[in-house]
Design an enzyme around this catalytic site. Structure first.
Site, PDB file in Angstrom:
ATOM      1  CG  ASN A  16      -1.939   0.978   1.111  1.00  0.00           C
ATOM      2  OD1 ASN A  16      -2.907   1.096   0.336  1.00  0.00           O
ATOM      3  ND2 ASN A  16      -1.872   2.249   2.001  1.00  0.00           N
ATOM      4  CD  GLU A  17      -0.969   5.666  -0.061  1.00  0.00           C
ATOM      5  OE1 GLU A  17      -0.718   5.777   1.217  1.00  0.00           O
ATOM      6  OE2 GLU A  17      -2.087   6.155  -0.637  1.00  0.00           O
ATOM      7  CD  GLU A  97      -5.883   3.934   0.467  1.00  0.00           C
ATOM      8  OE1 GLU A  97      -5.720   5.509   0.533  1.00  0.00           O
ATOM      9  OE2 GLU A  97      -5.082   3.387   0.795  1.00  0.00           O
ATOM     10  CE1 TYR A 163      -9.461   9.738   5.723  1.00  0.00           C
ATOM     11  CE2 TYR A 163     -10.993   9.887   4.050  1.00  0.00           C
ATOM     12  CZ  TYR A 163      -9.614   9.872   4.454  1.00  0.00           C
ATOM     13  OH  TYR A 163      -8.880   9.917   3.460  1.00  0.00           O
TER      14      TYR A 163
END
Length: 519
Positions: A16-17, A97, A163
């Protein structure tokens, strides 16, 4: 799950990233690929995800693994997906995402992303044929010490990870959810069932909080039984003695008098240090604040220097993700003298078990000369007794309603709630009955979050639910009476921020925002 050529494919993400990380280690990525194939078989589709930029994908992608990207609101899907197409000329367009909102940081304004622009962007992306995974679809809670932090600069995240998502921290439906659902219904058929009702929230009111003792008074009760302090010539970081999260107390006995004011320097503080001499607060040292790394003190030979260190969250994005030790990581000096011979104690307020003597305590904390700080202390209160809730079950024959199969004879006064520490300063809250639940950090003097979410399963029925507050800076009362905390039925995560950076951050996060400046 990815749709391509009208077929639904299962995919497994191996990283992830990684392209945002300062290393560019393809051997590492190959190891992950081979490990995944060994366990999942050769037919599995493996993917990575990185920021939508060629610079991120350069080190984040790998042969034999399909590269996807992530980004937030956009009205130009061709441009947003171009970096993916640069590395994957064929295959499905995937935003792993799609940011429906954004995270908060202590001392900043609460981040929001308007539902209209999120809905419009989602519509544009789906019309373009993209596969979308929403982040976050439901907000969450960083219970305990799991909040994390960004770097640089060091920016710890609050307990709430709401969020501004389509579903709230408590799982409640929002107008954003309804708007996005309407958009999705244009492209796929939505399930033929009603939207579940939001869960009831309870306002339990105020409860009295009584002083139980300072961190020094209760040191044996804030660590595991028979756990001895670690001794060393110089301070060692918290992980070295098994304290990976939370707090640690560093203790030194002065070996000489310092009758004239001397500069006590703690440049290696990670992250906040509450300095006390014989339990009397002398001040606060704060990570990376050049004017808050030292204090002017006087002391006598034989007096005890205690520094309670708060780990505010591990760095989880950016270059600081390595070298991420906590506690005191460099020498402590007074004047030009390095202080040697230290004892280090793990401090875990979630281990504290109130005793029958707790409510009989007649002591009070110690206070600094300027009245700004008190010695970090434990306060304990008890919630009103809660009764068993009624049991409800989903009717599988219709999938459309909830029915009561039986009802208890006692009234139901149990539900999710929010602890409001408005009058307190900074610390940790635990709910303890037979089990201890670390609700998380509160820091209303920084904001933007004020109230802490307490889910119903954390509240035990027909028994005592103790509320334990580990206050680090200043309680709202200086006597045995007058301290209270209140449970309310509504969240409050968007109060005025008072941190050093709040004026630099816009409240509205949306189109053309630099999503990967930090996470």
């Amino acid at each position: 799950m990815i749709i391509y050529d009208d077929i639904l494919w299962s995919a497994f993400q191996i990283e992830n990233e990684y392209g945002s990380y300062f290393a560019c280690d393809y051997d590492y990525l190959r190891y992950l690929r081979e490990k995944a194939l060994a366990y999942l078989g050769q037919e599995v589709i493996l993917i990575t995800t990185d920021g939508s930029g060629d610079g991120y994908l350069k080190c984040g992608n790998l042969e034999g693994v399909y590269a996807t990207v992530d980004f937030g609101v956009t009205m130009d899907p061709k441009k947003a997906f171009q970096p993916q197409r640069d590395w994957e000329p064929k295959g499905p367009l995937v935003n792993s995402e799609f940011y429906t909102g954004w995270l908060d940081h202590w001392g900043f304004k609460h981040s929001t992303t308007g539902l209209d622009i999120v809905a419009k962007s989602l519509d544009v992306l789906l019309a373009y044929g993209a596969n979308i995974n929403m982040y976050m679809f439901e907000g969450g809670t960083n219970f305990g010490y799991w909040n994390g932090a960004n770097y640089p600069a060091f920016l710890p995240v609050p307990t709430s990870y709401d969020y501004d998502g389509p579903l709230t921290e408590a799982g409640d439906v929002t107008d954003k959810y309804l708007a996005l659902r309407q958009v999705i219904s244009k492209y796929v058929k939505t399930p033929p069932m009603p939207i579940p009702a939001n869960t009831p929230k309870m306002a339990y009111g105020k409860i009295e909080m009584k002083f139980a003792g300072t961190v020094q008074d209760l040191l044996d009760k804030l660590r595991k039984p028979n756990q001895k302090p670690v001794t060393a010539t110089y301070p060692v970081y918290m992980q070295a003695f098994g304290q990976y999260q939370g707090y640690a107390l560093y203790r030194h006995i002065f070996k000489q008098d310092y009758s004239t004011a001397q500069n006590l320097s703690v440049v290696g503080i990670r992250d906040r240090g509450y300095v006390m001499i014989d339990q009397v607060p002398a001040g606060l040292v704060i990570r990376e604040r050049i004017h808050n790394l030292s204090l002017s003190i006087t002391a006598k030979k034989g007096q005890t220097l205690d520094i309670l260190v708060e780990n505010q969250g591990h760095i989880n994005f950016g270059s600081g993700i390595n070298n991420n030790t906590k506690g005191i990581i460099h020498n402590v000096t007074i004047g030009t003298t390095i202080l040697t011979d230290w004892e280090m104690y793990p401090v875990s307020p979630e281990l504290y078990v109130p005793s029958a003597d707790t409510v009989k305590s007649t002591g009070t904390p110690y206070y600094s000369k300027d009245g700004r700080f008190m010695s970090p202390s434990i306060y304990v209160g008890q919630m009103p007794t809660l009764t068993d809730p009624q049991d409800t079950y989903l009717d599988p024959t219709t999938w459309s309603k909830v029915i009561n199969l039986h009802t208890r004879h006692t009234p139901n006064n149990s539900g999710d709630t929010y602890l409001d520490p408005t009058t307190w300063s900074n610390g940790q809250t635990i709910i303890r009955s037979n089990t201890a639940y670390n609700i998380g950090r509160y820091w209303p003097i920084a904001g933007p979050q004020i109230r802490l979410f307490v889910p119903k399963p954390y509240l035990a029925p027909n028994t005592v639910n103790n509320v334990i507050m580990f206050e680090l800076e200043m309680a709202p009362c200086k006597t045995q009476t007058g301290c209270t905390v209140e449970f309310k039925d509504k969240p409050l995560i968007n109060a005025t921020a008072h941190g050093p950076y709040h004026k630099y951050m816009s409240q509205e996060i949306g189109y053309k925002y630099n999503w990967h400046s930090f996470h």
